[in-house]
Design an enzyme around this catalytic site. Structure first.
Site, mmCIF file in Angstrom:
data_model
loop_
_atom_site.group_PDB
_atom_site.id
_atom_site.type_symbol
_atom_site.label_atom_id
_atom_site.label_comp_id
_atom_site.label_asym_id
_atom_site.label_seq_id
_atom_site.Cartn_x
_atom_site.Cartn_y
_atom_site.Cartn_z
ATOM 1 N N LYS A 181 15.816 0.948 2.947
ATOM 2 C CA LYS A 181 15.527 1.024 1.505
ATOM 3 C C LYS A 181 15.100 2.480 1.270
ATOM 4 O O LYS A 181 13.982 2.876 1.580
ATOM 5 C CB LYS A 181 14.420 0.029 1.145
ATOM 6 C CG LYS A 181 13.561 0.372 -0.065
ATOM 7 C CD LYS A 181 14.274 0.408 -1.388
ATOM 8 C CE LYS A 181 13.296 0.817 -2.485
ATOM 9 N NZ LYS A 181 13.265 2.269 -2.722
ATOM 10 N N GLU A 253 3.331 5.163 8.104
ATOM 11 C CA GLU A 253 3.165 6.622 8.099
ATOM 12 C C GLU A 253 2.837 7.009 6.672
ATOM 13 O O GLU A 253 3.719 7.033 5.818
ATOM 14 C CB GLU A 253 4.468 7.308 8.535
ATOM 15 C CG GLU A 253 4.884 7.056 9.968
ATOM 16 C CD GLU A 253 4.042 7.813 10.974
ATOM 17 O OE1 GLU A 253 3.164 8.589 10.562
ATOM 18 O OE2 GLU A 253 4.260 7.606 12.176
ATOM 19 N N CYS A 287 4.336 15.743 4.328
ATOM 20 C CA CYS A 287 3.128 14.978 4.669
ATOM 21 C C CYS A 287 2.185 15.785 5.549
ATOM 22 O O CYS A 287 0.975 15.629 5.468
ATOM 23 C CB CYS A 287 3.500 13.660 5.332
ATOM 24 S SG CYS A 287 4.560 13.872 6.770
ATOM 25 N N GLU A 385 -4.475 14.411 -1.327
ATOM 26 C CA GLU A 385 -3.236 15.130 -1.024
ATOM 27 C C GLU A 385 -2.703 15.757 -2.315
ATOM 28 O O GLU A 385 -2.461 15.042 -3.289
ATOM 29 C CB GLU A 385 -2.228 14.107 -0.479
ATOM 30 C CG GLU A 385 -0.936 14.689 -0.005
ATOM 31 C CD GLU A 385 0.061 13.596 0.405
ATOM 32 O OE1 GLU A 385 0.250 12.643 -0.371
ATOM 33 O OE2 GLU A 385 0.637 13.711 1.498
HETATM 34 P P1 NDP Z 1 5.965 6.247 -2.216
HETATM 35 O O1 NDP Z 1 4.828 5.614 -1.511
HETATM 36 O O2 NDP Z 1 5.919 6.326 -3.698
HETATM 37 O O3 NDP Z 1 7.338 5.488 -1.874
HETATM 38 C C1 NDP Z 1 7.770 5.283 -0.557
HETATM 39 C C2 NDP Z 1 8.831 4.202 -0.544
HETATM 40 O O4 NDP Z 1 8.250 2.918 -0.813
HETATM 41 C C3 NDP Z 1 9.922 4.388 -1.604
HETATM 42 O O5 NDP Z 1 11.174 4.045 -1.043
HETATM 43 C C4 NDP Z 1 9.498 3.406 -2.671
HETATM 44 O O6 NDP Z 1 10.551 2.983 -3.517
HETATM 45 C C5 NDP Z 1 9.011 2.248 -1.811
HETATM 46 N N1 NDP Z 1 8.180 1.269 -2.513
HETATM 47 C C6 NDP Z 1 7.526 1.402 -3.692
HETATM 48 N N2 NDP Z 1 6.833 0.268 -3.983
HETATM 49 C C7 NDP Z 1 7.067 -0.606 -2.965
HETATM 50 C C8 NDP Z 1 6.621 -1.939 -2.668
HETATM 51 N N3 NDP Z 1 5.805 -2.602 -3.480
HETATM 52 N N4 NDP Z 1 7.049 -2.534 -1.533
HETATM 53 C C9 NDP Z 1 7.858 -1.860 -0.685
HETATM 54 N N5 NDP Z 1 8.318 -0.601 -0.909
HETATM 55 C C10 NDP Z 1 7.921 0.027 -2.029
HETATM 56 O O7 NDP Z 1 6.137 7.702 -1.574
HETATM 57 P P2 NDP Z 1 6.957 8.960 -2.120
HETATM 58 O O8 NDP Z 1 8.426 8.667 -2.118
HETATM 59 O O9 NDP Z 1 6.333 9.477 -3.367
HETATM 60 O O10 NDP Z 1 6.692 10.000 -0.922
HETATM 61 C C11 NDP Z 1 5.591 10.836 -0.872
HETATM 62 C C12 NDP Z 1 4.522 10.301 0.065
HETATM 63 O O11 NDP Z 1 5.053 10.066 1.359
HETATM 64 C C13 NDP Z 1 3.416 11.324 0.268
HETATM 65 O O12 NDP Z 1 2.164 10.694 0.118
HETATM 66 C C14 NDP Z 1 3.602 11.777 1.700
HETATM 67 O O13 NDP Z 1 2.415 12.214 2.314
HETATM 68 C C15 NDP Z 1 4.146 10.551 2.348
HETATM 69 N N6 NDP Z 1 4.833 10.890 3.587
HETATM 70 C C16 NDP Z 1 4.247 10.566 4.791
HETATM 71 C C17 NDP Z 1 4.834 10.934 5.992
HETATM 72 C C18 NDP Z 1 4.218 10.587 7.316
HETATM 73 O O14 NDP Z 1 4.911 10.632 8.310
HETATM 74 N N7 NDP Z 1 2.944 10.240 7.399
HETATM 75 C C19 NDP Z 1 6.089 11.705 6.003
HETATM 76 C C20 NDP Z 1 6.612 11.981 4.693
HETATM 77 C C21 NDP Z 1 5.996 11.586 3.537
HETATM 78 P P3 NDP Z 1 10.840 3.817 -4.871
HETATM 79 O O15 NDP Z 1 11.471 5.091 -4.464
HETATM 80 O O16 NDP Z 1 11.772 2.931 -5.595
HETATM 81 O O17 NDP Z 1 9.531 3.987 -5.579
#
Ligand code: NDP
Length: 502
Positions: A181, A253, A287, A385
């Site tokens: 997804k 993560e 991240c 962040e």
């Molecule tokens: P989000 O948390 O907004 O989204 C991550 C994913 O989860 C998207 O595909 C999103 O879909 C999906 N999602 C949203 N709601 C749900 C739900 N209820 N159930 C299941 N899946 C859901 O993150 P961002 O895309 O904004 O990315 C940025 C964040 O990612 C930052 O906080 C960053 O730090 C973190 N990150 C962490 C990393 C690590 O390794 N620790 C590496 C890279 C990033 P949709 O796109 O449709 O909203």
């Protein structure tokens, strides 16, 4: 076909394992190029019935894949990596158009993805369990590694391919099927990426675009067996809670707020270059970006001058041109980040450079690489962040204070220090509360070394041997080839083993 043609061709589709299928969904979202603000495609909100069919196919194909021997699986995975490398130009251009980062970074990302696939193809056949010392004469005791079943990968927008491969490579090599997804913001690139997996059985790897609802359905289905989530803390908590309902395994993560310490012994020019890279790579949407800079007071002013110069030299523009920094991913993200900058100034931070949209752009969600001074540890910007091109600098008077402030955070993903003092380097590695510590080597990854966070940055590990075991069960086996009695603990119990004196 050009990248633009591919963005159009894949619009409105999901990948059911063998082909791109037009979704029956009535709802969907426009894909907007963050550099030009042009609508370049559409993604569907894949329907519930379509997601169910994808899950059923994944489970069927997984059993066939797992029945193949690990060498055969490895050979197929190496072919996948080769296809990735060949498809680099189209994948990189699509990713730049979809989420904005410079082509050099998107092309590097494809290379890192292929590297992870090659790595796990071999590592997964290196061991499939171990013989353990038997506790009973004549018996054979050992463990067997087994796949979990169907793994769901839910991903953010900032590194859509490599973060996927860190999980999918290990999961596939271990004998699982995978359903992706993707983020709504990098869906079309993720769909195109599916073509790299053609050497694998159809249905082993599938991609279902859509909003959070699609992710929720995949997570809560009783027919998926593990969730590998990368994204923000709040979404990670929702996913982890849903998994807990079924005791389903999850790898979380989540966000980071990484410290970056610079001590007097560090070569200042190199520390400034490393700091600028850590703060501004991918417009700060990383991240493990450096987010809190603790600079020793004896070099503070010289360091500020050096990073102001570094920030000023960065070329901003469309990621397809010769630039270092592209736009932020969406207008909403830039607006959020502008509020973070405004709040920091309201709380007393001073802008040494940047702090505004760059001149000369009437389109695109750009923001200047920004250096903030006079920052104190209690300010909001140091405690959440910021996920944008900011370098907030806090002056510290000694090493102990730097470590204490670095650890004063609810996050624990990575941590950086610049020093050439061996004692400080050693103490930093031991004392920083983080999953990764980088000494003079900001933000590096290594397929062979585990990646992941502590505290609110998540649970579990990707990459390395640990990352493989995130996608495997360990089963204990005990065999008595003689089929002998085990009277040392079986019925009937002997009278002289009863409670004495009764
Ligand atoms: P989000 O948390 O907004 O989204 C991550 C994913 O989860 C998207 O595909 C999103 O879909 C999906 N999602 C949203 N709601 C749900 C739900 N209820 N159930 C299941 N899946 C859901 O993150 P961002 O895309 O904004 O990315 C940025 C964040 O990612 C930052 O906080 C960053 O730090 C973190 N990150 C962490 C990393 C690590 O390794 N620790 C590496 C890279 C990033 P949709 O796109 O449709 O909203």
């Amino acid at each position: 076909m050009t990248a633009i043609d591919e963005l159009k061709r894949l619009s409105g589709t999901f990948f059911d394992g063998a082909q791109f299928v037009k979704s029956a969904a009535t709802g969907g979202f426009d894909v907007v190029d963050p550099a030009t603000e042009d609508v370049i495609g559409q993604i569907p909100d894949t329907t519930e019935a379509e997601v169910d069919a994808v899950i059923a196919r994944a489970n069927k194909v997984q059993r066939e894949w797992n029945s193949q021997n690990p060498l055969t699986r490895a050979e197929a995975l190496h072919e996948v990596a080769t296809r990735m490398r060949k498809m680099t130009p189209v994948l990189a251009e699509m990713m730049t158009r979809e989420m904005g980062k410079p082509y050099k970074e998107t092309a590097d990302e494809v290379a890192w993805s292929a590297s992870a696939i090659d790595y796990y193809a071999e590592v997964a056949r290196h061991d499939a369990g171990k013989v353990i010392g038997s506790a009973v004469d004549g018996q054979f005791h050992y463990t067997v590694k087994e796949p979990l079943g169907t793994v769901v990968a839910i991903l953010p927008f900032n590194f859509p391919l490599v973060l996927f491969c860190w999980e999918a490579a290990a999961a596939l090599a271990a004998g699982n099927s995978v359903i992706l997804k993707p983020s709504e913001l990098t869906t079309l690139t993720s769909l195109k990426f599916m073509e790299c997996f053609e050497p694998l059985p159809a249905g082993l790897i599938q991609c279902v675009p859509g909003a959070g609802r699609v992710g929720q359905q995949l997570v809560s289905s009783p027919d998926t067996h593990m969730v590998a989530f990368t994204g923000g803390v709040e979404t990670g908590q929702i996913v982890a809670k849903a998994c807990a309902e079924q005791f389903k395994g999850c790898l979380i993560e989540a966000s980071g707020n990484d410290p970056f310490i610079v001590m007097p012994s560090a070569p200042l020019d190199m520390a400034a270059r490393g700091a600028a890279f850590a703060a501004y790579l991918n417009c700060g949407q990383v991240c493990t970006a450096g987010e809190r800079f603790f600079i020793h007071e004896s070099i503070h002013d010289a360091f500020v001058d050096a990073v102001v110069e570094q920030a000023g030299a960065l070329r901003i523009g469309n990621g397809l041109d010769k630039v270092d920094i592209g736009p932020m991913v969406t207008e909403k993200e830039r607006t959020r980040f502008e509020a973070v900058m405004a709040r920091a100034q309201e709380q007393g931070a001073k802008v040494a450079r940047g702090g505004k949209r760059p001149a000369g752009f009437n389109k695109g969600w750009y923001y200047e690489p920004t250096v903030l001074t006079d920052v104190t540890p209690d300010m909001d910007i140091m405690n959440a962040e910021s996920f944008g091109p900011a370098m907030p600098i806090c002056k510290v008077s000694n090493f102990d204070e730097a470590i204490e402030l670095a650890n004063r955070s609810k996050y624990g993903l990575g941590a950086n220090i610049y020093t050439t003092n061996l004692g400080e380097a050693n103490r930093a590695v031991n004392e920083l509360e983080a999953g990764m510590v980088w000494v003079n080597a900001p933000l590096l990854d290594n397929d062979a070394g585990p990646f992941g966070g502590r505290k609110m940055s998540g649970i579990g590990r990707q990459l390395g041997a640990e990352g493989l075991d995130s996608f495997r069960h360990t089963k204990l086996a005990m065999i008595d080839p003689q089929c002998a009695d085990q009277d040392f603990w079986w019925f009937p119990y002997k009278d002289d083993e009863a409670c004495p004196g009764r």
